[in-house]
Scaffold this motif. Structure first.
Motif, PDB file in Angstrom:
ATOM      1  N   UNK A 189       0.805  -1.253   0.047  1.00 36.64           N
ATOM      2  CA  UNK A 189       0.159   0.095  -0.021  1.00 36.64           C
ATOM      3  C   UNK A 189       0.775   1.069  -0.091  1.00 36.64           C
ATOM      4  N   UNK A 190       1.932   1.445   0.800  1.00 35.93           N
ATOM      5  CA  UNK A 190       2.682   2.511   0.786  1.00 35.93           C
ATOM      6  C   UNK A 190       3.342   2.595  -0.562  1.00 35.93           C
ATOM      7  N   UNK A 191       4.109   1.650  -1.063  1.00 36.69           N
ATOM      8  CA  UNK A 191       4.398   1.496  -2.394  1.00 36.69           C
ATOM      9  C   UNK A 191       3.438   2.085  -3.526  1.00 36.69           C
ATOM     10  N   UNK A 192       2.399   1.822  -3.371  1.00 36.04           N
ATOM     11  CA  UNK A 192       1.432   2.105  -4.265  1.00 36.04           C
ATOM     12  C   UNK A 192       1.007   3.529  -4.341  1.00 36.04           C
ATOM     13  N   UNK A 193       0.562   3.944  -2.950  1.00 29.35           N
ATOM     14  CA  UNK A 193       0.246   5.379  -2.810  1.00 29.35           C
ATOM     15  C   UNK A 193       1.219   6.339  -2.816  1.00 29.35           C
ATOM     16  N   UNK A 194       2.539   5.811  -2.886  1.00 27.05           N
ATOM     17  CA  UNK A 194       3.652   6.965  -2.956  1.00 27.05           C
ATOM     18  C   UNK A 194       4.127   6.840  -4.639  1.00 27.05           C
ATOM     19  N   UNK A 195       3.227   6.078  -5.420  1.00 31.02           N
ATOM     20  CA  UNK A 195       3.236   5.951  -6.902  1.00 31.02           C
ATOM     21  C   UNK A 195       4.711   5.667  -7.313  1.00 31.02           C
ATOM     22  N   UNK A 196       5.238   4.709  -6.350  1.00 28.37           N
ATOM     23  CA  UNK A 196       6.556   4.163  -6.721  1.00 28.37           C
ATOM     24  C   UNK A 196       6.331   2.782  -7.492  1.00 28.37           C
ATOM     25  N   UNK A 197       5.743   2.117  -6.934  1.00 31.70           N
ATOM     26  CA  UNK A 197       5.438   0.811  -7.717  1.00 31.70           C
ATOM     27  C   UNK A 197       6.295  -0.077  -8.039  1.00 31.70           C
ATOM     28  N   UNK A 198       7.069  -0.638  -7.267  1.00 24.11           N
ATOM     29  CA  UNK A 198       8.261  -1.519  -7.556  1.00 24.11           C
ATOM     30  C   UNK A 198       7.604  -2.842  -8.156  1.00 24.11           C
ATOM     31  N   UNK A 199       6.426  -3.321  -8.016  1.00 20.16           N
ATOM     32  CA  UNK A 199       5.944  -4.624  -8.555  1.00 20.16           C
ATOM     33  C   UNK A 199       6.596  -5.882  -8.030  1.00 20.16           C
ATOM     34  N   UNK A 200       7.148  -5.904  -6.781  1.00 19.00           N
ATOM     35  CA  UNK A 200       7.833  -7.211  -5.967  1.00 19.00           C
ATOM     36  C   UNK A 200       6.636  -7.740  -5.165  1.00 19.00           C
ATOM     37  N   UNK A 201       5.623  -7.008  -4.924  1.00 20.49           N
ATOM     38  CA  UNK A 201       4.513  -7.321  -4.094  1.00 20.49           C
ATOM     39  C   UNK A 201       3.023  -7.005  -4.979  1.00 20.49           C
ATOM     40  N   UNK A 202       2.360  -7.961  -5.468  1.00 16.38           N
ATOM     41  CA  UNK A 202       1.113  -7.733  -5.927  1.00 16.38           C
ATOM     42  C   UNK A 202       0.063  -8.556  -5.714  1.00 16.38           C
ATOM     43  N   UNK A 203      -1.196  -8.072  -5.886  1.00 19.14           N
ATOM     44  CA  UNK A 203      -2.290  -8.841  -5.560  1.00 19.14           C
ATOM     45  C   UNK A 203      -2.645  -9.887  -6.885  1.00 19.14           C
ATOM     46  N   UNK A 204      -3.072 -11.204  -6.289  1.00 18.95           N
ATOM     47  CA  UNK A 204      -3.130 -12.250  -7.267  1.00 18.95           C
ATOM     48  C   UNK A 204      -4.567 -12.399  -7.720  1.00 18.95           C
ATOM     49  N   UNK A 205      -5.346 -12.215  -6.817  1.00 21.52           N
ATOM     50  CA  UNK A 205      -6.807 -12.506  -7.295  1.00 21.52           C
ATOM     51  C   UNK A 205      -7.846 -11.322  -7.518  1.00 21.52           C
ATOM     52  N   UNK A 206      -8.836 -11.473  -8.262  1.00 19.73           N
ATOM     53  CA  UNK A 206      -9.591 -10.125  -8.739  1.00 19.73           C
ATOM     54  C   UNK A 206     -10.123  -9.529  -7.545  1.00 19.73           C
ATOM     55  N   UNK A 207     -10.569 -10.201  -6.425  1.00 18.59           N
ATOM     56  CA  UNK A 207     -11.184  -9.362  -5.485  1.00 18.59           C
ATOM     57  C   UNK A 207     -10.197  -8.310  -4.793  1.00 18.59           C
ATOM     58  N   UNK A 208      -9.191  -8.713  -4.243  1.00 14.65           N
ATOM     59  CA  UNK A 208      -8.041  -7.885  -4.045  1.00 14.65           C
ATOM     60  C   UNK A 208      -7.584  -6.724  -5.039  1.00 14.65           C
ATOM     61  N   UNK A 209      -7.668  -7.102  -6.169  1.00 11.48           N
ATOM     62  CA  UNK A 209      -7.215  -6.227  -7.444  1.00 11.48           C
ATOM     63  C   UNK A 209      -8.353  -5.198  -7.316  1.00 11.48           C
ATOM     64  N   UNK A 210      -9.651  -5.663  -7.177  1.00 11.98           N
ATOM     65  CA  UNK A 210     -10.661  -4.535  -7.386  1.00 11.98           C
ATOM     66  C   UNK A 210     -10.498  -3.651  -5.975  1.00 11.98           C
ATOM     67  N   UNK A 211     -10.171  -4.235  -4.837  1.00  4.93           N
ATOM     68  CA  UNK A 211     -10.019  -3.283  -3.798  1.00  4.93           C
ATOM     69  C   UNK A 211      -9.074  -2.345  -3.863  1.00  4.93           C
ATOM     70  N   UNK A 212      -7.924  -2.737  -4.437  1.00  4.89           N
ATOM     71  CA  UNK A 212      -6.881  -1.591  -4.839  1.00  4.89           C
ATOM     72  C   UNK A 212      -7.402  -0.682  -5.863  1.00  4.89           C
ATOM     73  N   UNK A 213      -8.210  -1.091  -6.781  1.00  8.56           N
ATOM     74  CA  UNK A 213      -8.914  -0.048  -7.681  1.00  8.56           C
ATOM     75  C   UNK A 213      -9.761   0.771  -6.778  1.00  8.56           C
ATOM     76  N   UNK A 214     -10.495   0.425  -5.928  1.00  5.69           N
ATOM     77  CA  UNK A 214     -11.492   0.963  -5.239  1.00  5.69           C
ATOM     78  C   UNK A 214     -10.654   2.020  -4.321  1.00  5.69           C
TER      79      UNK A 214
END
Length: 1174
Positions: free
Chosen positions: A273-298
Motif C-alpha cells: 500500500x505504501x509503495x502504491x500510494x507513493x506512486x513508486x510501484x516496484x512490482x515485487x508484491x502484487x495482488x493475485x486474485x481479482x477481489x483484492x485487485x478490485x479493492x486496490x482500484x477502489x
C-alpha cells in the motif's frame, strides 16, 4: 423560554438545573384546573403564591442524558475519549486476530473449505471463498471483541436516540452509523448463534470511526479549555489521519482477500500500500486474485477523490493563514522580547520607517515586532517581510486590537511595549483618532502593565489617551515646527535630523564639500548620562551649567543642552549660569554617539607626560578637539586636548591687515561660578531684552499696548499654558477679518494696516485647533515685541466662533477666507509684504486613488507661487516625504539629477535619511509630518526625546528651561572667526548655548530654465566677475547668459569660461539663437510680472511693493548640527541657540516699572503675575 409547570414539592427539583422565581417556606398545593396568575398579579392576590420553575425540560431523563453526553463540554470530552479508545482497541484486536490466524483451522470447520485444499498456487479462477468469509478467531479474542462491540452498539444507539430530531432515516443512513452496525451487529449475533463465531467482520473499518472521534475530541478539548486553535493545524491533522486510515484499510483488506490467493502477511500488504500510494510501484508484491485487485482500484479511486479535496482545503487555509498571520506562542513571548505595532492600515513607508528606526539601536536587535492590523497584508508589505532580514524578526497578524482573542494571539500582556499609530491618510482625521483611542483603551484594558506609545492626530483628542506612557500629537508638533521655521529657518530640518538615528556617514563619498559636512553633522543625536558616571561632564561637578557646556564642547566636542535634577522630573534646557552641576544630575547632550560607545584617545604630548605608549595612528598632534571623529561599528574615537585651558585664552586678538598690533575685541572667559547679574544680552544680537521701562519710541508705537499673560481661552483640553504677548482687551471678531472693514477700522488689505514687520501667511483648509499651536510660539513672551510678525490665516473655510474666541487675545493675528490657487486672495492677504508663506497639507487631499498623488495639488500650487513670487520663502507640508523632490522643480537641472542619484546611493546603503540631501529639505522649505514618526519610536529607547522636542518647539514651557531662537552673523561678527570662539562668546556674555548653524552658500546650478531677466549689460558684468564666482561668499549671484547657454561650464575652469564668453559668435545663426533665448526668458518673467501687477490694479492695490528680486535658485542652504569648534563662521550664517529663561534670572525685588505692563493687563492675565515673578 422553556415551559413552566406547577409542582407540589420543591424536593423533586434538582437544584443544579433549575432556578426558582420565589422560594416559599412551605409547599403550596394548587389545583391544576385553577387559572394560574402571572408574576405581575402577586401583589393583588397576596393570599395565593405560585412557585414557578424554569428549564423544566432539562429535568427529564432524556435531557439529562443529552446534557451529559452532548451538551456538557467536559463530560462529552470524556465520552469521546472513551469512544476513541474503544475504536483503537478494536483495531488492535483485529491485528491480534490476524497474527493468530490459522487457515487450517478454518478448513476443518468449514465444509466448503474442507473440500478445497489450501495451496499457494490458487489462481484467480479458482478462489477459495471460504477463506474470505470465514476466519479463525480464538475464544478469548472473540469474547473481548463481542464485549467491545456490545458496548459500542449500546453507545451508538443511545447517541442516536439523544440526537433524534424527527427524521430517523437521516440518522440511519449516516456513514458513521452504517459502519457501527457493520462492525457491531455480527458480533452480537454470534452470542445467540455460536456457529457464526468465526465469520469475518471488517473490524479494521473502525479506524475511520476512530478518526472522527479524534476530530470531535480535539474540538471538545478546545471548547472545554476555552481557547482557540489553528484551523491550519486541524486540517493538517485531518489530512494525516486520512492517509493513515487509507493505508491501514488497504493493508488489512488486501491481506484478508489474499488469504484466498497468494498468502500475504500484514506487513507485506502494508508495504504494498505504501509503495502504491507513493506512486513508486516496484512490482515485487502484487495482488493475485481479482477481489483484492478490485479493492486496490477502489482505494485508488477513493484516494484520488478524497486527498485532492483535503489538499485543496489545506492550501486554502494556508493562503488564509498567510493573510491573517499566525500566533505568537506563549513560550516565545516568555523567553523572547517583543513589541506590538497596532495600525489600521499598513503602508510600506510606515513599515520601513518603523523597522529601520527601531532596529537602528544595538540593544533592540534581539527584539521581535508583532504587527497587529485588521487589513489584509498587501503585496508590497508581503514582499518586504519575506526578506531574511525581516522575516526572522517581524510577525504579521491580521486582527483587531479591540478583540481579546487577537490581543492574546499577539501576547500583548507579555509585550515590552505597544505602539498604536493613527492612519493620517484618512479624510476624516477625527474618525481616525477615535479608532486610535479605542485601540489604546482596549490595549490598556487587556494589558494594564504594557507601556503604551500612542500617536494621535488632533490635539483635542489627546486628553483621551493621557494615561499612555508617551503620546505624540501630530498637529501640535506640526504647527509648532512650521511656526518656528518662520523665525528660526529650517527648524523642521534641525528637529528631524535630531530624532533620526544615523552615524553621520551619509554623503561622505560625495565630491561636494557641503554634502560631506552636512552629512557628518547630521549624525548628531540627543543622549543622556549621569554626571557622576560621565567622563564628558564628571569633572564639572560643582561648576555652573554654562561653564560645563562650553568646556565640554571645547574639550570633547559634545554640546550639553539640558539637565535634570535627581529630585525633579522636569528637564531644563540651558538652565543658565545659576544652575550648579551636581553629581546626581542627568545630563542631556548632543553628540555623534553616546559616551558609552566612545573611546578616548589622548594626544601625543599627554601620552609622553603620562608614560603611555604612543600609537602611530595619532603621531601628528592636533590642536582641534573633535573635528576628527572616527565613527566605526558604533564606537567613536575622540581626540582629547590638554584639559588645562591656556592662561591667555581670554584675550583673543586678530592681526590687522597692515600688520600692526592694534587690539581687536576679545572674548571673556566662561566663569566656573558665574555672576548672573553680570550676564547681559550678547553684543552680537539686536536688543533682545524686554525691559519695558527703556522702550524706544518705535517699539512703543508697535507694541507698547501689549501685555504679558496666559491666553484666557484654550481651544482644547490639554494645551500647555504659555506666557504670551496679549492684547489688553480682546479684539472684536469683526476686527480679525483682514479683507473687510468694520465699525472699528476701515482697512481692507494688508497694505492699509502699515505693518512694520514682514507678514507670516498660513494657508490651511480649516481653522483647526492645531493652528493655535502655530500662533503661541510666535507670540511667546520671550519674543521681542519689535520683532513680532503679523500672522494672516488664509483659510479655505471660514473659522467658527470657538476658534476666534481663542485667538482674539493675540496681537496682530488676522484671518481671511481664500485659497492659494487664487491669485486675488494671495494679493489681498498681502503676499507681496510677506516674508514667509506656510502651506499646510489639506485633509481633503490626503487620500487619493494613487497614494503618492495626495500631494499633487499642493505641489503644483506652490510651484506656481514660486514662479510668481520668487523672493518669497515658501514652507510646504507634504503627506509623503518622497514627493519633496518635486518642490521648486526644474526639469533640466543637472544638479538635481545628481542629487537624485546620491539619494538612491544612500538608500541602497541602508540610510534612514536618504532624502536629506534634497535641497528643499536641507533648506527647511519642505516638511512631512511622517518624518516625526521616529520621535515616537525613539522614545522607546530615549524616554526623554518627546519632552525635549516639546521644549525646543515651545509646546511646553517649564520654569527655568530655555527656548530655541536664532541669531545672524553679520560683518561686524566675523572677527570671532570660528564656531568654538562663538560658543565661548555666547556663554560668557549672555549664557546662551549654540547647537548648530544654518548656512547659505552661493551655488551655480546648470539649469537651462532660468527665470532671471538678462540683458546685454548684465551679461557683460557677469563675465567680468567670472573669477569671483568661484569663491565662497554668502551673497546671491545671478546666472549669466553664457552659463545658461553652456551647462557644462561648471566642469571647466573659470579661465576657460571667461575666454569662451568673450569669443565672438561663430555665426549669425548662433547670435540670433542666443538673442531669441534671452528674449524668451525676459518675456516670460515680464509676462508673470505684468499678470501680477494687473491683478493688483484690478483689486485697487498699490503695485509699489511688488519687486522682481532674484529667486533662491543660485543659493543652497543646509543645517549643521553641533559642528566642530574649528568650523569657520561665514557671513549670513544663522546660529541656533538655546537661550536661558529670562524669568529665571529676574531678581525678586524687581523694579516697580518692570511689571507695569503686567499690572495693567485685563483680568485674564493678572492672576499669573505671582507665578511668573513679573
Amino acid at each position: 423560554m422553556a415551559g413552566a409547570k406547577l409542582t407540589p414539592s420543591p424536593s423533586e427539583i434538582d437544584p443544579d438545573v433549575k432556578t426558582e422565581a420565589q422560594k416559599t417556606p412551605e409547599p403550596t398545593w394548587v389545583n391544576p384546573s385553577m387559572s394560574v396568575r402571572t408574576m405581575g398579579s402577586f401583589g393583588s392576590d397576596a393570599g395565593q403564591r405560585v412557585q414557578v420553575e424554569f428549564y423544566v425540560n432539562e429535568n427529564t431523563f432524556k435531557e439529562r442524558l443529552k446534557l451529559f453526553f452532548i451538551k456538557n463540554q467536559r463530560s462529552s470530552l470524556r465520552i469521546r475519549l472513551f469512544n476513541f479508545s474503544l475504536k483503537i482497541l478494536t483495531c488492535a484486536l483485529y491485528i491480534l486476530r490476524v497474527s493468530l490466524d490459522n487457515p487450517e483451522e478454518v478448513n476443518s470447520e468449514c465444509p466448503k473449505c474442507r473440500n478445497s485444499s489450501w495451496n499457494n498456487n490458487t489462481t484467480a479462477q479458482d478462489i477459495n471463498w471460504g477463506l474470505i468469509f470465514w476466519v479463525y478467531r480464538n475464544p478469548p479474542v472473540w469474547a473481548i471483541q463481542v464485549t467491545v462491540a456490545l458496548i459500542s452498539f449500546l453507545e451508538t444507539m443511545l447517541i442516536t436516540y439523544l440526537s433524534y430530531k424527527g427524521n430517523i432515516w437521516e440518522q440511519m443512513f449516516q456513514m458513521s452509523f452504517i459502519l457501527e452496525m457493520i462492525n457491531t451487529v455480527p458480533f452480537i449475533i454470534t452470542i445467540f448463534w455460536p456457529p457464526l463465531k468465526n465469520i469475518f467482520v471488517p473490524v479494521f473499518l473502525n479506524c475511520w470511526l476512530a478518526k472522527g472521534a479524534l476530530e470531535n475530541m480535539i474540538n471538545d478539548f478546545h471548547r472545554a479549555i476555552q481557547r482557540t486553535h489553528s484551523a491550519m493545524f486541524n486540517q493538517v491533522f485531518i489530512l494525516i489521519c486520512t492517509l493513515l486510515c487509507l493505508v491501514f484499510t488497504g493493508a488489512c483488506g488486501i491481506q484478508h482477500l489474499e488469504r484466498a490467493g497468494k498468502h500475504l502477511t500484514l506487513f507485506d500488504s502494508l508495504y504494498f500500500c505504501i509503495v502504491t500510494f507513493s506512486t513508486v510501484g516496484y512490482g515485487d508484491v502484487t495482488p493475485q486474485i481479482w477481489p483484492s485487485q478490485l479493492l486496490v482500484v477502489i482505494l485508488i479511486c477513493v484516494a484520488l477523490v478524497v486527498l485532492p479535496l483535503q489538499f485543496e482545503e489545506l492550501a486554502y487555509l494556508w493562503m488564509e493563514s498567510q493573510k491573517s498571520g499566525g500566533n505568537y506562542s506563549r513560550h516565545r513571548a516568555q523567553t523572547e522580547k517583543h513589541v506590538v505595532l497596532c495600525v489600521s492600515s499598513l503602508k510600506i513607508d510606515l513599515l520601513m520607517d518603523f523597522l529601520n528606526e527601531f532596529y537602528a539601536h544595538p540593544r533592540l536587535q534581539d527584539y521581535y515586532v508583532v504587527i497587529l492590523c485588521p487589513a489584509e497584508m498587501d503585496i508590497q508589505v508581503r514582499r518586504i517581510l519575506q526578506i531574511p532580514l525581516w522575516s526572522q524578526r517581524v510577525i504579521y497578524l491580521q486582527g483587531s486590537a479591540l478583540k481579546d482573542q487577537d490581543l492574546m494571539r499577539a501576547k500583548m500582556d507579555d509585550a515590552e511595549a505597544c505602539f498604536i499609530l493613527s492612519s493620517r491618510n484618512e479624510v476624516d482625521r477625527t474618525a481616525a483618532d477615535h479608532q486610535t483611542i479605542l485601540r489604546a483603551w482596549a490595549a490598556k484594558d487587556f494589558a494594564p502593565n504594557c507601556p503604551l506609545y500612542v500617536q494621535i492626530l488632533k490635539p483635542e483628542n489627546k486628553f483621551h489617551v493621557k494615561f499612555a506612557d508617551h503620546v505624540v500629537c501630530e498637529e501640535e508638533f506640526k504647527y509648532a515646527m512650521l511656526a518656528l521655521n518662520c523665525v528660526c529657518p529650517a527648524t523642521s530640518t534641525l528637529v528631524t535630523l535630531l530624532v533620526h538615528t544615523s552615524r553621520g556617514q551619509e554623503g561622505q563619498m560625495s565630491p561636494e564639500q557641503w554634502q560631506r559636512t552636512y552629512g557628518r553633522c547630521s549624525g548628531n543625536e540627543v543622549y543622556h548620562i549621569r554626571l557622576c558616571d560621565s567622563k564628558f561632564f564628571g569633572e564639572y561637578d560643582g561648576k555652573s551649567f554654562t561653564y560645563a557646556s562650553f568646556h565640554a564642547h571645547k574639550k570633547y566636542g559634545v554640546c550639553l543642552i539640558g539637565v535634570k535634577r535627581e529630585d525633579n522630573k522636569s528637564i531644563l534646557l540651558n538652565p543658565g549660569p545659576r544652575h550648579i552641576m551636581a553629581a546626581t544630575d542627568t545630563c542631556y547632550y548632543i553628540n555623534i554617539t553616546k559616551e558609552e560607545n566612545s573611546a578616548f584617545i589622548f594626544k601625543q604630548e599627554e601620552k609622553h607626560n603620562k608614560g603611555l605608549p604612543v600609537s602611530g595612528l595619532y603621531d601628528a598632534p592636533s590642536r582641534l578637539p573633535v573635528h576628527s571623529i572616527i565613527a566605526s561599528m558604533g564606537t567613536v574615537a575622540i581626540d582629547l586636548q590638554n584639559p588645562d585651558p591656556p592662561e591667555d585664552n581670554s584675550k583673543l586678538t586678530l592681526p590687522t591687515e597692515n600688520g600692526a598690533g592694534s587690539r581687536r575685541p576679545s572674548i571673556a572667559p566662561v566663569l566656573e561660578i558665574a555672576d548672573s547679574s553680570a550676564i547681559l544680552p550678547c553684543d552680537l544680537l539686536s536688543d533682545q531684552s524686554e525691559d519695558e521701562t527703556n522702550q524706544s519710541d518705535d517699539e512703543g508705537s508697535v507694541g507698547s499696548d501689549f501685555v504679558k499673560g496666559y491666553p484666557p481661552n484654550s481651544p482644547y483640553i490639554g494645551s500647555s499654558p504659555t506666557l504670551c504677548h496679549l492684547l489688553p482687551q480682546k479684539a472684536p471678531f469683526c476686527c480679525l477679518r483682514l479683507d473687510k472693514g468694520c465699525m472699528h477700522n476701515s482697512f481692507e488689505d494688508a497694505k492699509a494696516y502699515g505693518f512694520k514687520n514682514k507678514l507670516i501667511i498660513v494657508s490651511a483648509e480649516t481653522a483647526g485647533n492645531g493652528l493655535y499651536n502655530f500662533i503661541v510660539p510666535l507670540r511667546a513672551y520671550y519674543r521681542p515685541r519689535k520683532e513680532l510678525n503679523p500672522i494672516v490665516l488664509l483659510l479655505d473655510n471660514p473659522p467658527d466662533n470657538h476658534f476666534l474666541e481663542a485667538i482674539c487675545c493675540f496681537p496682530m493675528v488676522y484671518f481671511m477666507a481664500g485659497t492659494i490657487d487664487n491669485l486675488d486672495n494671495l494679493l489681498q492677504c498681502g503676499i507681496i509684504y510677506a516674508d514667509n508663506l506656510v502651506v499646510v497639507d489639506k485633509e481633503s487631499t490626503m487620500s487619493a486613488e494613487e497614494d503618492y498623488m495626495a500631494d499633487a495639488k499642493t505641489i503644483v500650487n506652490v510651484q506656481t507661487m514660486f514662479r510668481l513670487f520668487p523672493s518669497l520663502s515658501i514652507i510646504t507640508e507634504l503627506t509623503h516625504p518622497s514627493n519633496m523632490r518635486f518642490m521648486q522643480f526644474r526639469a533640466k537641472d543637472c544638479y538635481s539629477l545628481a542629487l537624485s542619484k546620491l539619494e538612491k546611493i544612500e538608500r541602497d546603503k541602508g540610510s534612514n535619511l536618504a532624502f536629506m540631501f534634497r535641497l528643499p529639505f536641507a533648506a527647511g522649505r519642505v516638511f512631512s509630518i511622517s518624518m516625526l514618526d521616529t520621535l515616537l519610536y525613539q522614545s522607546f529607547v530615549k524616554d526623554y526625546m518627546i519632552l525635549i522636542a516639546r521644549l525646543l518647539l515651545g509646546l511646553d514651557t517649564t520654569p527655568g528651561s530655555g527656548y530655541l531662537c536664532a541669531m545672524k552673523v553679520t560683518e561686524e561678527d566675523l572677527w570671532i572667526r570660528t564656531y568654538g570662539r562663538l560658543f565661548q562668546k555666547l556663554c560668557s556674555s549672555s549664557a546662551e548655548i549654540p547647537i548648530g548653524i544654518y548656512r547659505t552658500e552661493s551655488h551655480m546650478f546648470s539649469a537651462s530654465e532660468s527665470q532671471v531677466s538678462i540683458n546685454a549689460e548684465e551679461g557683460e558684468e557677469q563675465r567680468e566677475r567670472g573669477e569671483s564666482w568661484k569663491e565662497k561668499t554668502a551673497h546671491r549671484n545671478s546666472t549669466t547668459s553664457d552659463q545658461s547657454e553652456h551647462p557644462l561650464l561648471r566642469k571647466k575652469s573659470m579661465q576657460w569660461a571667461r575666454r569662451l564668453s568673450r569669443k565672438k559668435p561663430a555665426s549669425r545663426a548662433e547670435r540670433i539663437s542666443q538673442q531669441r533665448l534671452n528674449l524668451y526668458r525676459r518675456s516670460e518673467r515680464q509676462e508673470l510680472s505684468e499678470l501680477v501687477k494687473n491683478r493688483m490694479k484690478h483689486l485697487g492695490l498699490p503695485t509699489v511693493g511688488y519687486d522682481e528680486m532674484n529667486d533662491h535658485q543660485n543659493t543652497l542652504s543646509y543645517v549643521l548640527i553641533n559642528p566642530p569648534p574649528d568650523t569657520m563662521l561665514e557671513l549670513n550664517d544663522i546660529v541656533y541657540i538655546i537661550r536661558s529663561d529670562p524669568l529665571a534670572h529676574m531678581p525678586d525685588d524687581a523694579p516697580v516699572g518692570q511689571s507695569r505692563g503686567t499690572r495693567n493687563q485685563q483680568d485674564f492675565g493678572t492672576e499669573t503675575r505671582d507665578e511668573t515673578h513679573l
